[in-house]
Design a protein around this motif. Sequence first.
Motif, PDB file in Angstrom:
ATOM      1  N   MET A 134       2.255   1.791  -3.411  1.00 45.80           N
ATOM      2  CA  MET A 134       1.228   2.306  -4.320  1.00 45.80           C
ATOM      3  C   MET A 134       1.001   3.800  -4.111  1.00 45.80           C
ATOM      4  O   MET A 134       0.936   4.569  -5.081  1.00 45.80           O
ATOM      5  CB  MET A 134      -0.083   1.549  -4.125  1.00 45.80           C
ATOM      6  N   LEU A 135       0.883   4.192  -2.847  1.00 47.16           N
ATOM      7  CA  LEU A 135       0.676   5.622  -2.566  1.00 47.16           C
ATOM      8  C   LEU A 135       1.887   6.451  -2.958  1.00 47.16           C
ATOM      9  O   LEU A 135       1.743   7.566  -3.471  1.00 47.16           O
ATOM     10  CB  LEU A 135       0.342   5.820  -1.095  1.00 47.16           C
ATOM     11  N   ALA A 142      -4.476   1.208  -3.868  1.00 45.99           N
ATOM     12  CA  ALA A 142      -4.111   1.362  -2.457  1.00 45.99           C
ATOM     13  C   ALA A 142      -5.340   1.231  -1.556  1.00 45.99           C
ATOM     14  O   ALA A 142      -5.274   0.632  -0.476  1.00 45.99           O
ATOM     15  CB  ALA A 142      -3.423   2.713  -2.236  1.00 45.99           C
ATOM     16  N   GLY A 192       0.816  -1.216   0.000  1.00 45.09           N
ATOM     17  CA  GLY A 192       0.000   0.000   0.000  1.00 45.09           C
ATOM     18  C   GLY A 192       0.847   1.262   0.000  1.00 45.09           C
ATOM     19  O   GLY A 192       0.540   2.231  -0.705  1.00 45.09           O
ATOM     20  N   THR A 209      -6.064  -2.406  -1.380  1.00 44.25           N
ATOM     21  CA  THR A 209      -5.111  -3.060  -0.496  1.00 44.25           C
ATOM     22  C   THR A 209      -5.485  -2.830   0.961  1.00 44.25           C
ATOM     23  O   THR A 209      -5.428  -3.756   1.774  1.00 44.25           O
ATOM     24  CB  THR A 209      -3.686  -2.536  -0.768  1.00 44.25           C
TER      25      THR A 209
END
Length: 141
Positions: free
Chosen positions: A20-21, A41, A17, A44
Amino acid sequence: MVSRTSRDTAVGQAVVGALMLGCAALGPFPSPVPLLFAIAAVGTANAAFDLMRTFGSALLGGVAVTSIGLAAVPFATCSTERFTDVFSCTGDAPTWHMTGAVLVAGLSGASLVLARIAGTGSVDRRLARIQHDLDALRDRR
């Protein structure tokens, strides 16, 4: 009681996560790739919890399929004069778009695997608890 496997998968989900962020916020990816990272995210984060695992997994699967579908679109649209306003066709934008889309799909797949592992561990814990309760009932007789 939290087992080692569920703790490890939760840490893995947190790392995926965060990646992704980070890619959504700091990556050089053209639109709509940062949006795909943000949606993945959210998926997730949902997949990390028992109650929302199914929704999070569905969201992650949808993002993975969408990103693979969108990976080559800029190359197709930038190769003709008619559709150059759909995606940014300047410089390396099509390459970064495809790179970001493939990264989104890969990270979504990794998160799906972690969600599956966590789900299996959750079922195993429930079955062990049921077996323990049944054994306790048998011992009362």
